[in-house]
Design a protein around this motif. Structure first.
Motif, short mmCIF file in Angstrom:
data_model
loop_
_atom_site.label_atom_id
_atom_site.label_comp_id
_atom_site.label_asym_id
_atom_site.label_seq_id
_atom_site.Cartn_x
_atom_site.Cartn_y
_atom_site.Cartn_z
N ARG A 1 14.30 37.70 19.35
CA ARG A 1 14.32 38.95 18.47
C ARG A 1 12.58 38.84 18.10
N SER A 2 11.93 39.73 18.27
CA SER A 2 10.56 39.86 17.91
C SER A 2 10.03 41.39 17.46
N GLU A 3 9.35 41.16 16.40
CA GLU A 3 8.90 42.69 16.10
C GLU A 3 7.68 43.41 17.15
N SER A 4 7.28 42.13 17.73
CA SER A 4 6.09 42.77 18.66
C SER A 4 6.54 43.06 20.00
N ARG A 5 7.88 43.14 20.36
CA ARG A 5 8.36 43.42 21.51
C ARG A 5 8.17 44.78 21.94
N GLN A 6 7.95 45.03 23.25
CA GLN A 6 7.24 46.08 23.88
C GLN A 6 8.58 46.69 24.58
N SER A 7 9.35 46.26 25.14
CA SER A 7 10.48 46.71 26.12
C SER A 7 11.67 45.60 25.94
N GLN A 8 12.51 46.00 26.81
CA GLN A 8 13.68 45.05 27.18
C GLN A 8 13.77 44.75 28.76
N ARG A 9 14.46 43.69 29.05
CA ARG A 9 14.58 43.36 30.39
C ARG A 9 15.82 44.16 30.96
N ASN A 10 15.49 44.45 32.25
CA ASN A 10 16.38 45.36 32.85
C ASN A 10 16.99 44.84 34.39
N GLY A 11 17.18 43.57 34.50
CA GLY A 11 17.61 42.90 35.70
C GLY A 11 16.54 43.09 36.81
N TYR A 12 16.94 42.87 38.29
CA TYR A 12 16.03 42.65 39.02
C TYR A 12 16.31 43.49 40.19
N TYR A 13 15.27 43.76 41.16
CA TYR A 13 15.57 44.46 42.63
C TYR A 13 14.85 43.40 43.75
N GLU A 14 15.47 43.45 44.71
CA GLU A 14 14.67 42.76 45.84
C GLU A 14 13.81 43.37 46.62
N ARG A 15 12.73 42.89 46.96
CA ARG A 15 11.52 43.51 48.09
C ARG A 15 10.90 42.43 48.89
N ASP A 16 10.68 42.68 50.02
CA ASP A 16 10.02 42.00 51.05
C ASP A 16 8.78 42.00 50.69
N PHE A 17 8.05 40.82 50.81
CA PHE A 17 6.51 40.70 50.48
C PHE A 17 5.83 39.98 51.70
N THR A 18 5.26 40.66 52.54
CA THR A 18 4.68 39.89 53.67
C THR A 18 3.44 39.03 53.31
N PRO B 1 8.90 36.40 52.84
CA PRO B 1 9.88 36.17 51.65
C PRO B 1 10.32 37.35 51.20
N ARG B 2 11.68 37.32 50.71
CA ARG B 2 12.48 38.44 49.76
C ARG B 2 12.40 37.91 48.40
N LEU B 3 11.67 38.56 47.63
CA LEU B 3 11.38 38.22 46.16
C LEU B 3 12.43 38.87 45.13
N LYS B 4 12.68 38.66 43.82
CA LYS B 4 13.58 39.03 43.00
C LYS B 4 12.55 39.43 42.11
N VAL B 5 12.23 40.93 42.07
CA VAL B 5 11.34 41.48 41.42
C VAL B 5 12.05 42.01 39.92
N PRO B 6 11.69 41.69 38.92
CA PRO B 6 12.02 41.86 37.41
C PRO B 6 11.89 43.25 37.01
N ARG B 7 12.60 43.91 36.41
CA ARG B 7 12.33 45.25 35.78
C ARG B 7 12.38 45.39 34.25
N THR B 8 11.76 46.28 33.55
CA THR B 8 12.06 46.43 32.25
C THR B 8 12.53 47.74 31.86
N ARG B 9 13.11 48.12 30.82
CA ARG B 9 13.84 48.99 30.51
C ARG B 9 12.95 50.44 30.65
N ASP B 10 11.63 50.31 30.17
CA ASP B 10 10.73 51.39 30.26
C ASP B 10 10.29 51.74 31.56
N GLY B 11 10.36 50.70 32.63
CA GLY B 11 10.09 51.12 33.99
C GLY B 11 8.52 50.94 33.95
N ASP B 12 7.74 50.56 32.94
CA ASP B 12 6.03 50.53 33.16
C ASP B 12 5.54 49.38 33.44
#
Length: 96
Positions: free
Chosen positions: A53-70, A76-87
């Motif tokens: 918990r932090s007062e300087s927190r910008q957003s929250q974690r929101n899981g991962y999605y997979e994406r191929d990276f050439t 390789p297939r990467l697990k790309v993390p997401r944030t709640r705000d989507g930015d």
């Protein structure tokens, strides 16, 4: 210039090397490094560690999605993390 520090578990890297086909070793190590790098970038973006918990927190974690990276090594297939705000956008991928 941004400095990135992260720790790779040597047991995890050794396991990748032992259980991979010869051609897939470098691709698996590359995906492990990129996944850790992207995860650390999300932590910097949010300005708080997991479950912290932090007062300087910008957003929250929101899981991962997979994406191929050439790459030259392979795709390789990467697990790309997401944030709640989507930015959040990792620097590994170019913006479209």
């Amino acid at each position: 210039m941004t400095q990135v520090h992260f720790t790779l578990n040597s047991g995890e890297v050794q396991s990748i090397i032992e259980h991979s086909v010869k051609e897939d070793v470098s691709k698996n190590i590359l995906s492990t490094v990129f996944n850790q790098l992207i995860k650390n970038q999300r932590t910097e973006y949010i300005q708080a560690d997991d479950y912290q918990r932090s007062e300087s927190r910008q957003s929250q974690r929101n899981g991962y999605y997979e994406r191929d990276f050439t790459t030259r090594v392979g795709t390789p297939r990467l697990k790309v993390p997401r944030t709640r705000d989507g930015d959040f956008s990792p620097t590994v991928f170019e913006r479209y």
